[in-house]
Enzyme design. Structure first.
Site, PDB file in Angstrom:
ATOM      1  N   TRP A 126       0.818  -1.218   0.000  1.00  0.00           N
ATOM      2  CA  TRP A 126       0.000   0.000   0.000  1.00  0.00           C
ATOM      3  C   TRP A 126       0.857   1.276   0.000  1.00  0.00           C
ATOM      4  O   TRP A 126       0.336   2.359   0.085  1.00  0.00           O
ATOM      5  CB  TRP A 126      -0.921   0.021   1.228  1.00  0.00           C
ATOM      6  CG  TRP A 126      -1.853  -1.148   1.315  1.00  0.00           C
ATOM      7  CD1 TRP A 126      -3.116  -1.229   0.801  1.00  0.00           C
ATOM      8  CD2 TRP A 126      -1.620  -2.406   1.980  1.00  0.00           C
ATOM      9  NE1 TRP A 126      -3.675  -2.442   1.083  1.00  0.00           N
ATOM     10  CE2 TRP A 126      -2.786  -3.198   1.800  1.00  0.00           C
ATOM     11  CE3 TRP A 126      -0.547  -2.940   2.686  1.00  0.00           C
ATOM     12  CZ2 TRP A 126      -2.896  -4.491   2.324  1.00  0.00           C
ATOM     13  CZ3 TRP A 126      -0.656  -4.237   3.196  1.00  0.00           C
ATOM     14  CH2 TRP A 126      -1.814  -4.992   3.020  1.00  0.00           C
ATOM     15  N   ASP A 127       2.162   1.155  -0.049  1.00  0.00           N
ATOM     16  CA  ASP A 127       3.071   2.302   0.060  1.00  0.00           C
ATOM     17  C   ASP A 127       2.818   3.069   1.350  1.00  0.00           C
ATOM     18  O   ASP A 127       2.640   4.288   1.346  1.00  0.00           O
ATOM     19  CB  ASP A 127       2.939   3.231  -1.143  1.00  0.00           C
ATOM     20  CG  ASP A 127       4.079   4.260  -1.199  1.00  0.00           C
ATOM     21  OD1 ASP A 127       5.169   3.955  -0.693  1.00  0.00           O
ATOM     22  OD2 ASP A 127       3.862   5.369  -1.737  1.00  0.00           O
ATOM     23  N   LEU A 128       2.837   2.369   2.465  1.00  0.00           N
ATOM     24  CA  LEU A 128       2.594   2.982   3.779  1.00  0.00           C
ATOM     25  C   LEU A 128       3.924   3.242   4.480  1.00  0.00           C
ATOM     26  O   LEU A 128       4.123   2.880   5.644  1.00  0.00           O
ATOM     27  CB  LEU A 128       1.687   2.079   4.616  1.00  0.00           C
ATOM     28  CG  LEU A 128       0.266   1.895   4.072  1.00  0.00           C
ATOM     29  CD1 LEU A 128      -0.503   0.858   4.883  1.00  0.00           C
ATOM     30  CD2 LEU A 128      -0.495   3.228   4.085  1.00  0.00           C
TER      31      LEU A 128
END
Length: 650
Positions: A331-333
């Site tokens: 999620w590109d967190l």
């Protein structure tokens, strides 16, 4: 356009927070976060909740280093790209927190110049030009988050470079400058410059951009870097370099990925600021996610340091402990801000703690000696991926307390946005995969909340160490992640069908991705407000004290209701008098809030959103609050080059 991208039961024992040895005792603001503990706290008390309404502009300065994305123009320090003198300059993003140290205000600009200013007038003492290439080599914008300061233990006034300022560039050059004269320090690297890219030896597709100032402790410079996300499956693997502050010689290198993972993945880099525990000789890193960002089929084995907070031994760079905050991040967190260090008293014992904020909206409160949770963290099950080749982690770390700043489910369709779009929002939502927090990216499109621009960004939070009150601003943003099979993606790209925003190739992965913020055709958010808020927590109990909408959205020349709040970038600072100072909002306002209630006590319009932390300092008996108003295209196209100081009238 409104925005372009727009507790199981827990035994809680009364806690008392103190942080004597970590507290900022100075009238200076000598690091990006105010101090190495990243508390963003000033002990100054001249400006109070009672008199803050009298704040007035003390001085303002314009650097000339600004671009809206057009051609170089007269009257500005605009230099065209060397490869094409007629080319337009990329737009600028200015997230630089000014420093006040050595009786001088220092700041870096998105054209990679340093300005040294008189602290009571803003008059320029000297400036230094790195002559960096002004091209968007890794980022879509020219970007800078400021400078760093070092001085010798016993400075010798007869020798140069006993006090130094450091600035990095997008083309991976780190410059060392005499803080008194603005002249390069010849003993640093080659003529005052170290080429960080000399250590970019694997998957070197782009330079290791030094956009964040190095973290300085003892005679070390700790250097992280930023890269080019979402473009490729395989990227330069994440590293942090420790350099000698005088010579620039490499002391040690931290590798976030093992050799096998580095060969097939990349990044998991440290692109934000770091924190240091002086007493324990520990350096804390916020480590981002590995590549590719939205598909992990090429990296199914656990990458334990990806999306983590990791503690290193200052002298050796060896990992002391690490805690992963998102397993198999798709999620590109990124962990994206320096953790805030604070000591907490529990049952008569002192807990050396840290608070790590996150894009997923959790506040992780950990023992900073061990990485173990002060408040329990649970492993909870989350949905599986339906994408061929992908395998989402069956569980994720979940923090019941403190309460997350955003909920586990998105706020739902905003009636007004749905009505004016003739049901677009509700129709679209019905087609999307939506199973709450950590819904994996999918082929049909997944509704992701919070998305990569949501939750808490790189500004992080601030703490009053005398009370343990922790304050953080956050965004409520809903995004749609849709994976596109490689053949379909490439075919559409060849036909010119991906020229509008939101498409990213992830070349080398079996899928490209379309990432959009969930807006209706008029540009209105399809989800219910508020879009941005600010909240306070009592770290003694983990309980939330207050949570109020923050900032305002501007559209068509009008301010939207205050109850809607604003997406925010940048963070707060706290003063000992009980005030919060913060810019961050889309409306280009800077504000002072009551620490006890969150009520806005003062605000002033500046020339663009102030997306950096403000700096608070005292000079000749007067307290100043300084903002860099530079803007960020994630919020609004408005950009500026204004540095503005506020103080009480004489």
């Amino acid at each position: 356009m409104w925005t372009k991208y727009l507790l199981s039961a827990l035994s809680v024992v009364a806690l008392t927070a103190t942080c004597g040895e970590l507290r900022a005792q100075s009238a200076e603001w000598s690091t990006y976060n105010g101090d190495l503990a990243a508390q963003k706290f000033s002990p100054l008390k001249q400006i109070t909740p009672q008199n803050v309404g009298n704040l007035a502009v003390a001085w303002r300065t314009h650097t000339g280093d600004v671009s809206s994305g057009g051609p170089p123009s007269a009257g500005m320090h605009n230099r065209p790209p060397a490869t094409d003198p007629q080319a337009d300059l990329p737009p600028t993003v200015w997230s630089a927190t000014p420093l006040f140290v050595n009786d001088t205000v220092y700041l870096g600009t998105p054209f990679y110049r340093i300005f040294a200013l008189e602290p009571d007038t803003g008059k320029v003492k000297w400036s230094y030009d790195t002559n960096a290439v002004l091209e968007a080599l890794t980022q879509p914008d020219l970007k800078n988050r400021g400078v760093a300061y070092w001085q010798a233990d016993a400075p010798d006034a007869a020798q140069a470079c006993q006090k130094r300022i450091y600035i990095g560039t997008m083309d991976a050059k780190l410059h060392s400058i005499d803080a008194d004269t603005g002249k390069p320090c010849a003993d640093f690297g080659k003529g005052g410059v170290v080429d960080i890219d000399q250590w970019n030896v694997e998957n070197a597709k782009w330079p290791l951009s030094i956009l964040q100032p190095p973290t300085v402790y003892k005679d070390f410079l700790f250097v992280g870097w930023a890269g080019k996300d979402w473009a490729d499956a395989v990227d330069p693997p994440g590293t942090v370099f420790a350099l000698d502050a005088r010579t620039g010689a490499l002391r040690w290198t931290f590798h976030a990925l093992n050799p096998a993972d580095a060969a097939k993945s990349g990044t998991a880099n440290v692109w934000a600021s770091m924190a240091v525990d002086r007493d324990r000789n520990l350096l804390f890193l916020p480590v981002s996610s590995p590549s590719p960002n939205f598909f992990g089929g090429n990296r199914l084995d656990a990458i334990s340091l990806g999306t983590s907070v990791t503690a290193l031994d200052v002298d050796t760079g060896k990992v002391v402990w690490s805690r992963q905050l998102v397993h198999h991040d798709i999620w590109d967190l990124d962990t994206n801000s320096a953790p805030t260090l604070i000591d907490i008293q529990k049952d008569g014992a002192t807990i050396p703690a840290l608070v790590q904020t996150s894009k997923q909206g959790f506040l992780y409160v950990l023992n900073r000696e061990t990485g173990e949770p002060v408040y329990p963290i649970e492993e909870r099950p989350f949905p599986a991926s339906t994408v061929p080749g992908e395998k989402a982690s069956p569980t994720q770390p979940y923090v019941p307390l403190p309460k997350a700043v955003v909920g586990d489910k998105w706020p739902g369709v905003f009636g007004l946005a749905d009505i004016v779009s003739f049901g677009y929002c509700s129709r679209t939502a019905a087609t999307l995969r939506d199973e709450g927090r950590f819904t994996p990216p999918s082929l049909e499109g997944s509704l992701v909340y919070p998305g990569t621009i949501g939750g808490i960004e790189w500004g992080g939070g601030a703490v009053d160490p005398s009370t343990g009150t922790f304050v953080v601003n956050y965004s409520s943003a809903v995004q749609i992640y849709k994976l596109i099979p490689r053949a379909d993606y490439d075919k559409a790209a060849t036909a010119g069908g991906l020229e509008t925003g939101g498409f990213f190739p992830m070349t080398g992965a079996p899928y490209g991705v379309q990432l959009t913020t969930f807006l209706n055709p008029l540009g209105m958010p399809c989800w219910k407000p508020p879009y941005g808020s600010i909240a306070a927590y009592d770290l003694k109990t983990g309980k939330q004290l207050w949570d109020v909408p923050f900032g305002q959205v501007q559209q068509y020349g009008f301010y939207m209701p205050e109850s809607w709040g604003s997406i925010t970038l940048g963070g707060p600072v706290i003063t000992a008098s009980g005030l919060i100072f913060i810019g961050a909002s889309m409306d280009s306002m800077v504000r002072a809030l009551d620490l006890a209630t969150g009520k806005v006590l003062w605000k002033s319009l500046v020339s663009a959103p102030a997306v950096a932390l403000p700096a608070v300092y005292e000079y000749k008996g007067k307290q100043y609050v300084v903002f860099a108003a530079g803007g960020n295209s994630i919020l609004t196209p408005k950009v500026s080059d204004e540095i503005i100081a506020f103080a009480l009238p004489d």
